[in-house]
Design a protein around this motif. Structure first.
Motif, PDB file in Angstrom:
ATOM      1  N   UNK A 179       0.834  -1.202   0.000  1.00  0.00           N
ATOM      2  CA  UNK A 179       0.000   0.000   0.000  1.00  0.00           C
ATOM      3  C   UNK A 179       0.869   1.252   0.000  1.00  0.00           C
ATOM      4  N   UNK A 180       0.467   2.206  -0.778  1.00  0.00           N
ATOM      5  CA  UNK A 180       1.153   3.500  -0.859  1.00  0.00           C
ATOM      6  C   UNK A 180       0.844   4.298   0.412  1.00  0.00           C
ATOM      7  N   UNK A 181       1.857   4.507   1.234  1.00  0.00           N
ATOM      8  CA  UNK A 181       1.635   5.161   2.525  1.00  0.00           C
ATOM      9  C   UNK A 181       1.512   6.679   2.403  1.00  0.00           C
ATOM     10  N   UNK A 182       2.014   7.208   1.284  1.00  0.00           N
ATOM     11  CA  UNK A 182       1.971   8.669   1.135  1.00  0.00           C
ATOM     12  C   UNK A 182       0.675   9.125   0.472  1.00  0.00           C
ATOM     13  N   UNK A 183       0.152   8.273  -0.405  1.00  0.00           N
ATOM     14  CA  UNK A 183      -1.108   8.628  -1.045  1.00  0.00           C
ATOM     15  C   UNK A 183      -0.936   9.219  -2.422  1.00  0.00           C
ATOM     16  N   UNK A 184       0.292   9.636  -2.769  1.00  0.00           N
ATOM     17  CA  UNK A 184       0.454  10.269  -4.081  1.00  0.00           C
ATOM     18  C   UNK A 184       1.673   9.725  -4.822  1.00  0.00           C
ATOM     19  N   UNK A 200      10.140   2.419   2.945  1.00  0.00           N
ATOM     20  CA  UNK A 200       8.851   2.326   3.656  1.00  0.00           C
ATOM     21  C   UNK A 200       7.828   3.326   3.142  1.00  0.00           C
ATOM     22  N   UNK A 201       7.956   3.716   1.863  1.00  0.00           N
ATOM     23  CA  UNK A 201       6.915   4.552   1.258  1.00  0.00           C
ATOM     24  C   UNK A 201       5.735   3.670   0.862  1.00  0.00           C
ATOM     25  N   UNK A 202       6.035   2.431   0.464  1.00  0.00           N
ATOM     26  CA  UNK A 202       4.965   1.447   0.293  1.00  0.00           C
ATOM     27  C   UNK A 202       5.257   0.315   1.278  1.00  0.00           C
ATOM     28  N   UNK A 241      -1.758   1.227   8.725  1.00  0.00           N
ATOM     29  CA  UNK A 241      -2.293   1.779   7.473  1.00  0.00           C
ATOM     30  C   UNK A 241      -3.657   2.432   7.726  1.00  0.00           C
ATOM     31  N   UNK A 242      -4.510   1.749   8.464  1.00  0.00           N
ATOM     32  CA  UNK A 242      -5.861   2.265   8.707  1.00  0.00           C
ATOM     33  C   UNK A 242      -5.829   3.579   9.492  1.00  0.00           C
ATOM     34  N   UNK A 243      -4.788   3.739  10.311  1.00  0.00           N
ATOM     35  CA  UNK A 243      -4.717   4.958  11.109  1.00  0.00           C
ATOM     36  C   UNK A 243      -3.760   5.988  10.494  1.00  0.00           C
ATOM     37  N   UNK A 244      -3.338   5.703   9.255  1.00  0.00           N
ATOM     38  CA  UNK A 244      -2.483   6.659   8.534  1.00  0.00           C
ATOM     39  C   UNK A 244      -1.129   6.862   9.191  1.00  0.00           C
ATOM     40  N   UNK A 245      -0.620   5.828   9.861  1.00  0.00           N
ATOM     41  CA  UNK A 245       0.672   5.963  10.542  1.00  0.00           C
ATOM     42  C   UNK A 245       1.722   5.098   9.856  1.00  0.00           C
ATOM     43  N   UNK A 246       2.972   5.476  10.032  1.00  0.00           N
ATOM     44  CA  UNK A 246       4.060   4.700   9.443  1.00  0.00           C
ATOM     45  C   UNK A 246       4.327   3.433  10.223  1.00  0.00           C
ATOM     46  N   UNK A 247       3.962   3.444  11.477  1.00  0.00           N
ATOM     47  CA  UNK A 247       4.304   2.310  12.322  1.00  0.00           C
ATOM     48  C   UNK A 247       3.211   2.037  13.349  1.00  0.00           C
ATOM     49  N   UNK A 248       3.086   0.757  13.713  1.00  0.00           N
ATOM     50  CA  UNK A 248       2.074   0.389  14.707  1.00  0.00           C
ATOM     51  C   UNK A 248       2.356   1.015  16.068  1.00  0.00           C
ATOM     52  N   UNK A 249       3.628   1.432  16.300  1.00  0.00           N
ATOM     53  CA  UNK A 249       3.924   2.090  17.579  1.00  0.00           C
ATOM     54  C   UNK A 249       3.097   3.368  17.739  1.00  0.00           C
TER      55      UNK A 249
END
Ligand code: SER
Length: 581
Positions: A179-184, A200-202, A241-249
């Motif tokens: 998944x694309x974490x940046x959105x663009x 870690x951009x995807x 991903x669902x919370x728009x964060x890079x990491x589960x932390x």
């Protein structure tokens, strides 16, 4: 979306598609001496992937607790956790690529019933083909039929897209979703896609493994009896991903735990905070599943986790005892999902406290050795004295430490211990050879023997079976007398001689509990369970246990039973090692 909602949505989605939900198996593999912990959702299901019938049918979904502690130095970055939850849907010789891929895509992108992720931010990988299996055109076609553009489907070699749990067991090509974490980020050629993963951009969020092959000693030896699907979606990653964060932390999974850590810290240090959160979370789950700190195997992994957490809590300036606040935060976060945490809360705290105290003693000894001028390598390996601490002290006292030499020695040492632990995996998963199967049946007889001869309330606490011997841990406050050991042996040998039938039956969990069948310590069972009975000539059971098998069909196949050792392993827990001659 909170992590608990991700979990429940996943299970509901697959339940609606004919899957039966089963609870997570224990972190400690049942009757599998080849691995220390379940490291993937597929591990507890190996016998069923190999063709044994599962009591709940051919379509299963679960969220499995896993532990991977390969490289503790990676912990603290964005993606590595020593404990994690793997969501999985399973086809045991039922549906294959089409449904697996369509449902992964549907769950990820569909609103309401699924997660509603943006399909235009997905990238997909497939297997490029090699001497074992051809290029996965079928998966590619399915992805394209779902609207994934051809230039967003990347073919990768076996090192990326062939999944197997080790050198032995079921395996196969896989197709992964990113998944694309940046959105663009938009379109990427293969090279840039691989770079984006590194940066870690995807990020990878789902893996569909098409398990139709089998590996032996590191080589693919052919096809399995059936075509299986093993999908794995990491709860931590998807929640991020669902919370728009890079990491589960940075998600609800860790917010309470890290909040507590910050409360006790006298300085901020992101890496140390994450290490404590990760290690205490993993330790809590391990102890709840019956692992205790020790110098070998699982116990040693746990010991290292607790000691590192203590060490980092010292760095942050925790007061003695404050680590318990972190333990409590972990129990609080997971108590509604994993009842074993509250059930074992007292033991968990006691074990962590004991280990912290032991470590502090060790540190004291190490300090004395340091003052005598001992080598930092010896301090680290013999006294568990962390190098950072040696360096700090050396600085205080104006002593030079040869860090390069220390590192060299440590690398050599680690190589040796890696080789030793790699050896653990050689036996393969779920070792189902003849000798192991016989010892497994003898294990059931031994428990029944202990209950008949010594004390009917004896409960099993853990088991481990290799080709050479069986090992059983059970709850008891005292040593067995020599006479009792002989009597137990005689009882078991008598049952072997009588040639009793060993029978597998399926029934509801409720019924199995009602008839008092023995359960594995800490295990959670599905609604329908498999039981093994050993029955006397009149059909009366002399042993009944919740168990997936396999077993011999008659006790006369076993040979002569002999107890080799009976000893204490922890307070209130005894251990028997026994063999068949
Ligand atoms: N076994 C695969 C993994 O762990 C998919 O569940 O990634």
């Amino acid at each position: 979306m909170q992590s608990s909602e991700v979990r429940s949505k996943f299970l509901k989605f697959f339940e609606n598609r004919g899957h039966k939900i089963i609870p997570s198996a224990s972190l400690v593999p049942e009757n599998d001496p080849s691995v220390l912990f379940n490291t993937a959702g597929m591990q507890p299901l190996v016998p069923y992937l190999l063709g044994q019938e599962h009591p709940m049918g051919k379509r299963i979904a679960d969220v499995q607790k896993c532990v991977r502690t390969g490289d503790l130095d990676d912990i603290g970055d964005n993606r590595h956790f020593s404990f994690f939850e793997m969501m999985g849907n399973w086809s045991l010789g039922d549906y294959f690529k089409k449904e697996a891929i369509e449902w992964s895509h549907e769950f990820l992108t569909k609103k309401d019933e699924g997660l509603g992720l943006d399909a235009s931010r997905l990238y997909v990988t497939i297997f490029e083909g090699d001497e074992n299996a051809q290029f996965d055109q079928e998966s590619k076609d399915i992805w394209m039929s779902l609207g994934i553009r051809e230039d967003r489907i990347y073919a990768l070699p076996a090192s990326d897209n062939w999944w197997s749990p080790g050198d032995n067991g079921p395996c196969g090509p896989c197709s992964e979703m990113f998944y694309d974490m940046k959105g663009d980020i938009g379109d990427l050629n293969k090279e840039d896609f691989l770079k984006a993963i590194k940066n870690e951009d995807v990020i990878e969020i789902w893996n569909d493994v098409f398990m139709e092959f089998e590996k032996k000693d590191g080589k693919v030896i052919g096809k399995l009896k059936q075509k299986n699907v093993d999908t794995g979606a990491g709860l931590e990653r998807i929640t991020a991903v669902m919370q728009g964060k890079k990491t589960a932390y940075d998600t609800d999974i860790f917010s309470g735990i890290l909040g507590k850590i910050k409360e006790f810290s006298k300085q901020s240090n992101l890496k140390a905070e994450r290490i404590i959160a990760d290690h205490i979370r993993a330790s809590v789950f391990m102890i709840a599943d019956g692992v205790l700190p020790s110098n070998t195997d699982r116990g040693y992994v746990l010991r290292r986790l607790i000691r590192r957490a203590v060490r980092y809590s010292d760095i942050l300036g925790f007061e003695h005892g404050e680590l318990f606040g972190v333990v409590e935060a972990v129990v609080e976060k997971y108590k509604d999902t994993y009842s074993e945490l509250t059930e074992n809360a007292v033991i968990i705290k006691k074990e962590i406290e004991k280990e912290e105290n032991k470590f502090r003693e060790t540190l004291k000894h190490g300090l004395k050795e340091f003052e005598k001028g001992v080598d930092p390598f010896v301090l680290a390996t013999t006294y568990g004295f962390p190098i950072e601490l040696t360096l700090e002290l050396a600085k205080e006292k104006g002593i030079e430490i040869d860090l390069e030499k220390f590192k060299e020695k440590m690398t050599e040492h680690q190589k040796l211990s890696h080789t030793a632990s790699a050896g653990m995996f050689k036996g393969g998963l779920a070792n189902h050879n003849e000798k192991t199967i016989k010892l497994h049946t003898a294990h059931h007889l031994l428990l029944a023997g202990l209950q008949t001869v010594v004390d009917k309330n004896i409960k099993q606490r853990g088991s481990n079976i290799t080709e050479e011997r069986l090992r059983m841990d059970f709850l008891s406050d005292r040593k067995l007398t020599d006479e009792e050991k002989l009597k137990v042996e005689d009882w078991v040998n008598d049952k072997i001689k009588q040639g009793l039938n060993v029978v597998r039956r399926e029934m509801s969990k409720e019924e199995a509990e009602k008839i008092g069948a023995e359960m594995e310590f800490g295990a959670k069972y599905p609604e329908i369970v498999s039981l093994y009975f050993i029955e006397d000539a009149n059909g009366n059971p002399i042993s009944k246990e919740f168990c997936g098998g396999p077993h011999v069909s008659n006790t006369k196949e076993l040979g002569q039973f002999k107890i080799q050792k009976e000893e204490a392993v922890a307070q209130g827990i005894r251990r028997i090692k026994a063999v068949l001659l």
